[in-house]
Design an enzyme around this catalytic site. Structure first.
Site, PDB file in Angstrom:
ATOM      1  N   LYS A 122       0.769  -1.236   0.145  1.00 19.80           N
ATOM      2  CA  LYS A 122       0.033  -0.266   0.066  1.00 19.80           C
ATOM      3  C   LYS A 122       1.025   1.324   0.066  1.00 19.80           C
ATOM      4  CE  LYS A 122      -4.559  -1.626   2.007  1.00 19.80           C
ATOM      5  NZ  LYS A 122      -4.199  -2.960   2.107  1.00 19.80           N
ATOM      6  N   SER A 127       1.298  -9.709  -1.205  1.00 24.87           N
ATOM      7  CA  SER A 127       1.242  -8.277  -0.898  1.00 24.87           C
ATOM      8  C   SER A 127       1.753  -7.899   0.330  1.00 24.87           C
ATOM      9  CB  SER A 127      -0.284  -8.215  -1.200  1.00 24.87           C
ATOM     10  OG  SER A 127      -1.087  -9.107  -0.386  1.00 24.87           O
ATOM     11  N   GLU A 170      -9.445   7.843   4.146  1.00 26.60           N
ATOM     12  CA  GLU A 170     -10.485   6.867   5.028  1.00 26.60           C
ATOM     13  C   GLU A 170     -10.097   5.492   5.248  1.00 26.60           C
ATOM     14  OE1 GLU A 170     -11.228   6.963   1.676  1.00 26.60           O
ATOM     15  OE2 GLU A 170     -11.157   4.614   1.518  1.00 26.60           O
TER      16      GLU A 170
HETATM   17  C1  LIG Z   1      -4.996  -4.064   1.690  1.00 24.97           C
HETATM   18  C2  LIG Z   1      -4.480  -5.361   1.449  1.00 24.97           C
HETATM   19  C3  LIG Z   1      -4.786  -5.852   0.285  1.00 24.97           C
HETATM   20  C4  LIG Z   1      -5.960  -5.719  -0.764  1.00 24.97           C
HETATM   21  O1  LIG Z   1      -6.092  -4.634  -1.101  1.00 24.97           O
HETATM   22  P1  LIG Z   1      -5.776  -4.512  -2.779  1.00 24.97           P
HETATM   23  O2  LIG Z   1      -6.043  -3.073  -3.192  1.00 24.97           O
HETATM   24  O3  LIG Z   1      -6.817  -5.351  -3.472  1.00 24.97           O
HETATM   25  O4  LIG Z   1      -4.372  -4.682  -2.947  1.00 24.97           O
HETATM   26  C5  LIG Z   1      -4.225  -7.203   0.097  1.00 24.97           C
HETATM   27  N1  LIG Z   1      -3.155  -7.496   0.567  1.00 24.97           N
HETATM   28  C6  LIG Z   1      -2.748  -6.819   1.624  1.00 24.97           C
HETATM   29  C7  LIG Z   1      -1.577  -7.142   2.650  1.00 24.97           C
HETATM   30  C8  LIG Z   1      -3.426  -5.634   2.163  1.00 24.97           C
HETATM   31  O5  LIG Z   1      -3.046  -4.842   3.038  1.00 24.97           O
END
Ligand SMILES: *Cc1c(COP(=O)(O)O)cnc(C)c1O
Length: 391
Positions: free
Chosen positions: A87, A375, A109
């Site tokens: 993010k 992610s 938000e």
């Molecule tokens: C917020 C988050 C997501 C989901 O958000 P996307 O916009 O779909 O990427 C996925 N993995 C992690 C670790 C997150 O913090």
């Protein structure tokens, strides 16, 4: 990639906003590309990605996972970004953009608090005032992230209307932006919202696939994997992982949504299975809704996938069949998270564990190169792992 001048991806996208928000969104729409393409922006963004975020993140060859699935499995280590997830790539980009537009106040938000923390982080970095709207119910559920934001100097404002969750926080943020158009930038955290946000956020996150390409050239002499797999909440990590492969039809793009307790249980967040076209968060997209258009509360064990829609770019890629959408239940994701911990020494975020769970749903050839976008890291989810047990 893909988006037209009015912000549409095929039939999805656009900017469905109250008239009073038009000047703010229009200012952004007319300036984001020229700012992002300027030398001074690129220089600052690249430097901060390197020295603050810790990029490039490694492309790790997961040998034990590869043995298990009889394919060459690589993990793109977004979990090693500063703050523990992808993010921050977007919030760093947006705060530099805000500075170029002469804004010195930031609003955002947040639902689970991850985007709030990534926003508070870059506001501290730039010395900008930061207000994060968060539903009162979420504030009570997500204490550690609320305190992280406060330590970083942000003001967390509770949204007390409606169900006191994400959509109410979004309404409050919009209201704030309408009243403070000249000095304030609104940082949206995924590839959602009115144009230009989905395209802008996808471009900031596209560094992920840019790096994958050059890392694969080093690993195997060509930039193309056979598969790219990513979880989808709003879709920003997936958009970043797909971005530089969308035009390459021979690269299979796989999205994994949260099935929750099962797509037929009424407790799910699998938008492409359960959703219909409609307007959510300022754009036309696929969302989970009742027959009369009320948004259905989504459910997933993972807070980051607990979203009733997907970004318009993904709705389009689903529509034209370019991305194949799978889903994984809570149980499948938790077991995949524990399996990855044991096989590779990496405890993933439960969002990312959904992408790992897709390995069980695909059939590979032994020379297939599979890249999974990891992610985020699992530290934030320790309580959920403990409550789930089974390890
Ligand atoms: C917020 C988050 C997501 C989901 O958000 P996307 O916009 O779909 O990427 C996925 N993995 C992690 C670790 C997150 O913090």
């Amino acid at each position: 990639m893909l988006v037209d001048e009015r912000g549409y991806y095929g039939q999805f996208g656009g900017a469905f906003i109250p008239e009073m928000l038009f000047p703010n969104v229009e200012e952004l729409r007319t300036s984001y590309l020229s700012v992002m393409e300027s030398e001074s922006f690129k220089k600052e963004f690249d430097l901060l990605l390197k020295t603050f975020v810790g990029r490039p993140t490694p492309l790790y060859f997961a040998s034990r996972l590869s043995d298990k699935y009889n394919a060459k499995v690589y993990l793109k280590r977004e979990d090693l970004c500063h703050t523990g997830a992808h993010k921050v790539n977007n919030t760093v980009g947006q705060i530099i953009l805000a500075k170029h537009l002469g804004k010195n106040k930031i609003i955002a938000e947040t639902g689970a608090g991850q985007h709030g923390v990534a926003t508070a982080t870059v506001c501290a970095l730039m010395g900008m005032e930061c207000i994060v709207y968060m539903g009162q119910v979420d504030i009570e559920r997500q204490k550690p992230n609320v305190e992280r934001m406060r330590i970083l100097g942000a003001t967390v404002v509770p949204a007390m209307s409606g169900s006191m969750t994400l959509k109410d926080a979004t309404n409050e943020a919009m209201r704030h932006w309408i009243s403070n158009p000249t000095d304030t930038h609104y940082i949206i955290g995924s590839v959602v919202g009115p144009h230009p946000y989905p395209d802008m956020v996808a471009r900031f996150q596209s560094v992920i696939s840019k790096e994958i390409r050059s890392q694969l050239i080093e690993e195997q002499g060509n930039p193309y994997p056979d598969y790219v797999i990513a979880c989808v909440g709003g879709g920003s990590n997936a958009a970043g992982a797909y971005y530089h492969f969308v035009e390459e039809e021979h690269v299979n793009l796989i999205a994994v949504e949260a099935a929750g307790k099962g797509v037929d249980t009424g407790e799910s967040a699998a938008t492409t299975v359960l959703g219909k076209p409609g307007v959510l968060h300022g754009s036309k997209t696929l969302l989970m809704q009742t027959a009369d258009g009320q948004v259905i509360e989504p459910y997933s064990i993972s807070a980051g996938l607990d979203y009733p829609g997907i970004g318009p770019m993904h709705a389009h890629l689903f529509d034209i069949g370019r991305v194949r959408f799978l889903n994984a239940t809570d149980d499948e994701a938790m077991n995949a998270g524990i399996a990855l911990s044991r096989l590779e020494g990496i405890i993933p975020a439960i969002e990312s564990a959904h992408a790992i769970a897709a390995l069980d749903k695909l059939a590979f050839d032994s020379d297939d190169v599979v890249v999974i976008n990891l992610s985020g890291r699992g530290d934030k989810d320790l309580d959920t792992y403990i409550r789930y047990g089974n390890y």
